[in-house]
Design an enzyme around this catalytic site. Structure first.
Site, PDB file in Angstrom:
ATOM      1  N   GLU A  25      14.473  -3.409   9.844  1.00 11.35           N
ATOM      2  CA  GLU A  25      15.083  -1.787  10.465  1.00 11.35           C
ATOM      3  C   GLU A  25      16.422  -1.298  11.880  1.00 11.35           C
ATOM      4  OE1 GLU A  25      11.745   0.782  10.864  1.00 11.35           O
ATOM      5  OE2 GLU A  25      10.965  -0.046   8.570  1.00 11.35           O
ATOM      6  N   TYR A  55       9.541   3.905   1.620  1.00 12.85           N
ATOM      7  CA  TYR A  55       8.343   4.284   1.896  1.00 12.85           C
ATOM      8  C   TYR A  55       8.232   5.901   1.048  1.00 12.85           C
ATOM      9  CZ  TYR A  55       6.543   0.638   5.811  1.00 12.85           C
ATOM     10  OH  TYR A  55       6.044  -0.201   7.076  1.00 12.85           O
ATOM     11  N   GLU A  61       8.744  -4.402   3.054  1.00 13.02           N
ATOM     12  CA  GLU A  61       7.105  -3.252   4.164  1.00 13.02           C
ATOM     13  C   GLU A  61       7.568  -1.444   2.538  1.00 13.02           C
ATOM     14  OE1 GLU A  61       7.166  -1.224   7.763  1.00 13.02           O
ATOM     15  OE2 GLU A  61       8.212  -3.332   8.779  1.00 13.02           O
TER      16      GLU A  61
HETATM   17  C1  PNW Z   1       8.453   0.697   9.688  1.00 13.75           C
HETATM   18  N1  PNW Z   1       9.884   7.131  10.504  1.00 13.75           N
HETATM   19  O1  PNW Z   1       8.781   1.720  10.740  1.00 13.75           O
HETATM   20  C2  PNW Z   1       7.726  -0.901  10.833  1.00 13.75           C
HETATM   21  O2  PNW Z   1       8.950  -1.145  10.127  1.00 13.75           O
HETATM   22  C3  PNW Z   1       6.828  -0.685  10.704  1.00 13.75           C
HETATM   23  O3  PNW Z   1       6.421  -1.533  12.618  1.00 13.75           O
HETATM   24  C4  PNW Z   1       5.876   0.540  10.682  1.00 13.75           C
HETATM   25  O4  PNW Z   1       3.779   0.581  11.418  1.00 13.75           O
HETATM   26  C5  PNW Z   1       5.816   1.436   9.507  1.00 13.75           C
HETATM   27  O5  PNW Z   1       7.454   1.280   9.376  1.00 13.75           O
HETATM   28  C6  PNW Z   1       5.485   1.804   9.248  1.00 13.75           C
HETATM   29  O6  PNW Z   1       5.857   3.124   9.701  1.00 13.75           O
HETATM   30  C7  PNW Z   1       9.420   2.909  10.660  1.00 13.75           C
HETATM   31  O7  PNW Z   1       9.786   8.078  11.780  1.00 13.75           O
HETATM   32  C8  PNW Z   1       8.565   4.378  11.918  1.00 13.75           C
HETATM   33  O8  PNW Z   1      10.773   7.068   9.318  1.00 13.75           O
HETATM   34  C9  PNW Z   1       9.035   5.475  12.163  1.00 13.75           C
HETATM   35  C10 PNW Z   1       9.832   5.757  10.545  1.00 13.75           C
HETATM   36  C11 PNW Z   1      10.321   4.997   9.443  1.00 13.75           C
HETATM   37  C12 PNW Z   1       9.341   3.347   9.730  1.00 13.75           C
END
Ligand code: PNW
Length: 497
Positions: free
Chosen positions: A192, A334, A401
């Site tokens: 990311e 997501y 993910e």
């Molecule tokens: C990812 N947002 O991070 C990461 O790759 C993981 O380490 C994390 O635990 C997982 O998603 C769940 O959050 C994100 O705020 C963290 O939009 C924050 C965001 C998106 C992805």
């Protein structure tokens, strides 16, 4: 109407204001060689933050700040204690029947000072042991080189904003390819980059908490992309022939759904996608920033009185080096947002949110999770996959993910519902849109340290009892569901070939 879990071929329907986004549950088997697995990251699960010669990282620093910026003053000091419990973890992976396990290497465990002047043998041995245990159990390691835990020594010298970091990263990557590359066939250079740069060096939300919107984050992105492409070439030139693996990068993106079918809203969607997935994928595939980013940021910088664009250009050499510098595209997916052009763009604002001049929101009707940003939109993933296929010449895609957060129940039907919906749409994207997806790892294997939210949001298939000294692991209902899905290799109860 909310989504209902379908037992077999029911229609799952999400009806929005003015939009019906529905899908039928896909009951086709995934291809035999499709890689199913689960994912984690070093800082989020390992603990042992100061054990066996590990150096400090920017997340150790942020977690030890007083007052703490992390929910409930949580830290990753012990986390799931996977540094010590890796054999138990691999036994659980084996029970789930996964083909592949995605985990990350802590740079500061291998190089405590960040630089290669001192290699910590205990760190190298630890990851060799993990890899050995996986292979013994027929599980393929899928290794992320950088999942956010930069050695603090390197941050003290400027971190990702300073270009010395490129050589430091390459030295780290070279050691990993050399030490582990005989056994690791799938590498991910970065997890990311958007989150690393925008949240870490732009909005100041994640370690190292630097607030430099519209400037620092764009320099971070340029250095990170140069580091990625050089690491790919390093592997290509020095290791590929002997080791025969693949090197990719994991880029995160939401799906951005146009508010209406008007050309303006569709263009707003395209611009947002270019400011998220395209920000990193376009340089890697086509050699330069997306056209939309250049136009917007150049124009706004000029109007803001800057002599040069805040988006730093690439050199001819960078461009040649970056073009085509990946074997696959990783995707963390997501959720989705609705978009339309901003009515009154803020002329002074800086950073992707302002520079894109697009407004985004999530309707209240969308099912939520324990994470405010994460709404359940399985249909968005199918659209995003199709968009990536079309934008990047059908480059192979690995979904690295995808997952759902709650507060920790073992009866996690909502998580099962989430996975069923997303996987069904992924199967649709493959079958009906011809998208070349070759694997999928869930976030996450187990509950873990959720960054600024500490342990308050849980994404695991496996529950962790953080209060017990053993960090007891318990399979949730979703773990059993996922295990059976992998066995059948489809998301319905009765599968078709
Ligand atoms: C990812 N947002 O991070 C990461 O790759 C993981 O380490 C994390 O635990 C997982 O998603 C769940 O959050 C994100 O705020 C963290 O939009 C924050 C965001 C998106 C992805």
């Amino acid at each position: 109407m909310t989504a209902i879990r379908a037992t077999n071929l029911f229609i799952v329907c999400l009806c929005l204001t003015g939009k019906i986004l529905s899908y039928e549950l896909n009951d086709k088997r995934f291809p035999k060689d499709f890689l199913f697995g689960v994912a984690t990251a070093a800082y989020q699960i390992e603990g042992a933050w100061n054990v066996d010669g590990k150096g400090e990282t920017i997340w150790d620093t942020v977690c030890h700040r007083k007052p703490s910026p992390i929910a409930n003053n949580d830290t990753g000091d012990t986390a799931c204690d996977s540094y010590n419990k890796y054999k138990e973890d691999v036994a659980l992976l084996k029970e789930l029947g996964v083909d592949v396990y995605r985990f990350s290497i802590s740079w500061a465990r291998i190089l405590p000072n960040g630089f290669d002047n001192k290699v910590n043998e205990a760190g190298v041995t630890h990851y060799k042991n993990v890899i050995k245990e996986l292979l013994k159990n027929n599980i393929k390691p899928l290794v992320t080189l950088y999942h956010w835990d930069l050695p603090q020594v390197l941050q003290n010298a400027g971190g990702w904003e300073n270009d010395f970091i490129i050589d430091a990263y390459l030295d780290f990557a070279r050691i990993c390819f050399k030490e582990f590359g005989n056994d690791v066939k799938y590498w991910i250079t970065f997890n990311e980059p958007r989150v690393i740069c925008q949240y870490g060096y732009g909005e100041g939300l994640f370690a190292p908490l630097i607030y430099s919107p519209g400037v620092g984050e764009y320099f971070c992105a340029r250095n990170l992309l140069r580091a990625h492409s050089k690491a790919w070439h390093l592997y290509n030139d020095e290791f590929r022939k002997e080791q025969g693996g693949q090197v990719g990068i994991t880029i995160d993106s939401y799906w951005y759904e146009p508010a209406t079918d008007s050309p303006k809203d569709k263009e707003a969607s395209e611009i947002k996608l270019q400011f998220s997935y395209g920000w990193f994928a376009n340089p890697i595939i086509n050699g330069d920033w997306p056209r939309q980013m250049k136009e917007k940021i150049d124009d706004r910088s000029k109007k803001q009185g800057f002599h040069k664009s805040r988006l730093p250009p690439f050199t001819e050499q960078d461009i040649e080096y970056m073009k085509g510098s990946t074997d696959f595209l990783g995707l963390n997916t997501y959720t989705s947002y609705m978009v339309k052009p901003m009515d009154n763009p803020d002329k002074d604002g800086m950073g992707p949110k302002y520079d894109s001049e697009v407004e985004e929101w999530q309707p209240d009707e969308w099912e939520g999770s324990a994470s405010p940003w994460l709404k359940v939109t399985p249909w968005g993933t199918r659209k995003l996959l199709k968009w990536i296929k079309d934008a990047y010449n059908n480059t192979p895609i690995l979904i690295t993910e995808n997952g759902y957060s709650d507060n920790g129940t073992l009866e996690d039907d909502r998580r099962i519902n989430f996975y069923q919906g997303y996987l069904s749409n992924i199967r649709d994207a493959m079958e009906k849109d011809g998208v070349n997806v070759f694997g999928y790892t869930t976030w996450s294997f187990m509950d873990n340290f959720e960054w600024m939210m500490g342990y308050s949001q849980r994404f695991g298939l496996i529950h962790i009892d953080y209060d017990s000294p053993e960090k007891t692991r318990t399979k949730k209902k979703s773990a059993y569901w996922f295990k059976n899905m992998i066995k059948r290799r489809c998301v319905a109860e009765i599968c078709k070939d």
